[in-house]
Scaffold this motif. Sequence first.
Motif, PDB file in Angstrom:
ATOM      1  N   SER A   1      -0.519   2.733   0.093  1.00 38.54           N
ATOM      2  CA  SER A   1       0.500   3.685   0.549  1.00 38.54           C
ATOM      3  C   SER A   1       0.254   5.046  -0.100  1.00 38.54           C
ATOM      4  O   SER A   1      -0.564   5.182  -1.003  1.00 38.54           O
TER       5      SER A   1
ATOM      6  N   TYR B   1      -0.206  -3.068  -6.830  1.00 33.97           N
ATOM      7  CA  TYR B   1       0.432  -1.812  -7.203  1.00 33.97           C
ATOM      8  C   TYR B   1      -0.500  -1.047  -8.134  1.00 33.97           C
ATOM      9  O   TYR B   1      -1.118  -1.640  -9.016  1.00 33.97           O
TER      10      TYR B   1
ATOM     11  N   SER C   1       1.271   1.270  -3.320  1.00 34.57           N
ATOM     12  CA  SER C   1       1.224  -0.173  -3.099  1.00 34.57           C
ATOM     13  C   SER C   1       0.275  -0.505  -1.957  1.00 34.57           C
ATOM     14  O   SER C   1      -0.010   0.329  -1.091  1.00 34.57           O
ATOM     15  N   GLN C   2      -0.216  -1.740  -1.988  1.00 33.61           N
ATOM     16  CA  GLN C   2      -1.135  -2.246  -0.977  1.00 33.61           C
ATOM     17  C   GLN C   2      -0.695  -3.661  -0.645  1.00 33.61           C
ATOM     18  O   GLN C   2      -0.656  -4.525  -1.518  1.00 33.61           O
ATOM     19  N   VAL C   3      -0.375  -3.885   0.627  1.00 34.44           N
ATOM     20  CA  VAL C   3       0.051  -5.206   1.064  1.00 34.44           C
ATOM     21  C   VAL C   3      -1.189  -6.039   1.361  1.00 34.44           C
ATOM     22  O   VAL C   3      -2.034  -5.655   2.163  1.00 34.44           O
TER      23      VAL C   3
ATOM     24  N   THR D   1       1.269  -8.192  -3.117  1.00 35.03           N
ATOM     25  CA  THR D   1       1.198  -6.733  -3.171  1.00 35.03           C
ATOM     26  C   THR D   1       0.451  -6.288  -4.418  1.00 35.03           C
ATOM     27  O   THR D   1       0.733  -6.764  -5.510  1.00 35.03           O
TER      28      THR D   1
ATOM     29  N   SER E   1      -2.172 -10.544   0.428  1.00 31.77           N
ATOM     30  CA  SER E   1      -1.405 -11.805   0.344  1.00 31.77           C
ATOM     31  C   SER E   1      -0.562 -11.700  -0.916  1.00 31.77           C
ATOM     32  O   SER E   1      -0.800 -12.358  -1.915  1.00 31.77           O
TER      33      SER E   1
ATOM     34  N   VAL F   1       3.702   0.849   6.708  1.00 34.57           N
ATOM     35  CA  VAL F   1       2.783   0.255   5.740  1.00 34.57           C
ATOM     36  C   VAL F   1       1.542  -0.188   6.503  1.00 34.57           C
ATOM     37  O   VAL F   1       1.644  -0.850   7.525  1.00 34.57           O
TER      38      VAL F   1
ATOM     39  N   LEU G   1       3.265 -13.439  -3.469  1.00 32.68           N
ATOM     40  CA  LEU G   1       4.353 -13.611  -2.500  1.00 32.68           C
ATOM     41  C   LEU G   1       5.515 -14.349  -3.159  1.00 32.68           C
ATOM     42  O   LEU G   1       5.307 -15.201  -4.034  1.00 32.68           O
TER      43      LEU G   1
ATOM     44  N   THR H   1      -1.471  -2.534   6.478  1.00 30.29           N
ATOM     45  CA  THR H   1      -1.980  -3.712   5.788  1.00 30.29           C
ATOM     46  C   THR H   1      -3.407  -3.444   5.344  1.00 30.29           C
ATOM     47  O   THR H   1      -4.232  -2.997   6.124  1.00 30.29           O
TER      48      THR H   1
END
Length: 106
Positions: free
Chosen positions: A15, A61, A53-55, A59, A57, A9, A81, A11
Amino acid sequence: MSENLPAPVITGGFSETRPATPEVQHIVDEVKQDFQERTNMTFSMFKAISYRSQVVSGTNYIIKVQASETEYFHLKVFQSLPQEDQGPKLVSFQTGKTKDDPLIPF
């Protein structure tokens, strides 16, 4: 050595597109009511097909949702979170999508 390791992943970056999981379907189920209210439409089918998805603070989607034989939507959902104890939030969406439209961040 395992050959089935998940892709790393990155940051801040989205994805690759992946098939929807039960967790992603749960997120879609959680935002369905908000989507229906914002579009003034109702759907008996609301099935997550794929996602990116994108991480951050939490996620972000981007999720492809099938609502009928030919009707698809792209949803942008933010999941905070776990320690913040908040459900997923529908940030924005795109209508008029097809089964073959790629999931592009918006």
